[in-house]
Design an enzyme around this catalytic site. Sequence first.
Site, PDB file in Angstrom:
ATOM      1  N   GLY A 163      86.731  93.223 -81.196  1.00  0.00           N
ATOM      2  CA  GLY A 163      86.446  92.606 -82.489  1.00  0.00           C
ATOM      3  C   GLY A 163      85.387  93.359 -83.270  1.00  0.00           C
ATOM      4  O   GLY A 163      85.063  94.515 -82.986  1.00  0.00           O
ATOM      5  N   CYS A 164      84.806  92.649 -84.232  1.00  0.00           N
ATOM      6  CA  CYS A 164      84.004  93.299 -85.276  1.00  0.00           C
ATOM      7  C   CYS A 164      82.640  93.835 -84.843  1.00  0.00           C
ATOM      8  O   CYS A 164      82.018  94.573 -85.590  1.00  0.00           O
ATOM      9  CB  CYS A 164      83.816  92.327 -86.443  1.00  0.00           C
ATOM     10  SG  CYS A 164      85.355  91.996 -87.319  1.00  0.00           S
ATOM     11  N   PHE A 165      82.166  93.465 -83.652  1.00  0.00           N
ATOM     12  CA  PHE A 165      80.859  94.006 -83.234  1.00  0.00           C
ATOM     13  C   PHE A 165      80.979  95.374 -82.569  1.00  0.00           C
ATOM     14  O   PHE A 165      79.980  96.051 -82.316  1.00  0.00           O
ATOM     15  CB  PHE A 165      80.132  93.034 -82.286  1.00  0.00           C
ATOM     16  CG  PHE A 165      80.841  92.772 -80.979  1.00  0.00           C
ATOM     17  CD1 PHE A 165      80.762  93.679 -79.928  1.00  0.00           C
ATOM     18  CD2 PHE A 165      81.576  91.611 -80.791  1.00  0.00           C
ATOM     19  CE1 PHE A 165      81.412  93.437 -78.720  1.00  0.00           C
ATOM     20  CE2 PHE A 165      82.225  91.360 -79.590  1.00  0.00           C
ATOM     21  CZ  PHE A 165      82.143  92.277 -78.554  1.00  0.00           C
TER      22      PHE A 165
END
Length: 389
Positions: A163-165
Amino acid sequence: MVTVDEIRQAQKAEGPATVLAIGTATPPNCVDQSTYPDYYFRITNSEHKTELKEKFQRMCDKSMIKKRYMHLTEEILKENPSVCEYMAPSLDARQDMVVVEVPKLGKEAATKAIKEWGQPKSKITHLIFCTTSGVDMPGADYQLTKLLGLRPHVKRYMMYQQGCFAGGTVLRLAKDLAENNKGARVLVVCSEITAVTFRGPSDTHLDSLVGQALFGDGAAAVIVGSDPLPQVEKPLFELVWTAQTILPDSEGAIDGHLREVGLTFHLLKDVPGLISKNIEKALVEAFQPLGISDYNSLFWIAHPGGPAILDQVEAKLSLKQRKMQATRHVLSEYGNMSSACVLFILDEMRRKSKEEQLGTTGEGLEWGVLFGFGPGLTVETVVLHSVAT
């Protein structure tokens, strides 16, 4: 007889891990955010949902995004109607696309990074590949190794479904590899294609609609190594310190689930509020040892999950508006490309700093911070040291 300790010492690099080159790539298909609601509701046969369309139009208008790039063209979507429905079984169709396109887009970004680096690709010792778009065996890391013609004994790490991290995660891993393996040159690639998350609108799942308004496709690559070769390699940023943490009381704030219908996306809590509430703690942990408490003295790279996150972080820390300039520029020009975003922002920052003759790769400043935010809620923190331009 050599001791284990002597072997360990010989394995370690002298200096910090350094970003030596950056490359980015997007699919050729560019979509204009202002007209996207009309297109999206037409292609998903949802034009009768007028109230929902008005809601989506407002989401797009508030997104601060001008344009995005997408592999999914009208032609591809017409050939795959199940991808356009709200919850139709469509994983096979999506997988068939992304297992080919994710490594391909990654290759484009990697080729640019290798060209800028200026060294033969045979000198790449490690490969980190990261994507939230589809899963396969052997993975996208293997496919990219073949596509680029890397040596068969390159040491590969495949990170799926982060995901986005994860733009922060890959830099953290690359730092550890470069600093503990003398002479290592790590190729890092984040490649994201929204074909896994695209679907038609639903009245009952507005968080899915938020994703449709924000997500875009893109790939970014960096070369990381310690002890740059003088006159040969050109350092851009030093990776000084890294951390990862799970925010308190944030379970279920951002979830993604791979199902027959593709990757479903859920926003269940006040994500901007959770991040802004905890951001100062992360900064204190990172910068107190350096004697830095003025966060306006740093250059900033933050994953642009959406404009509300950036607004609330700025407000909480009393940041000057220009601090997030590079971050907002990437959001505006590309949308949220998940893990690839922060690497696009690094690229934008060093380019702009050079163009404007600001003295360092970090907007004329010495120290900077890179944040990744994503499912968990997980926060990645990377302390960066700029290089004189």
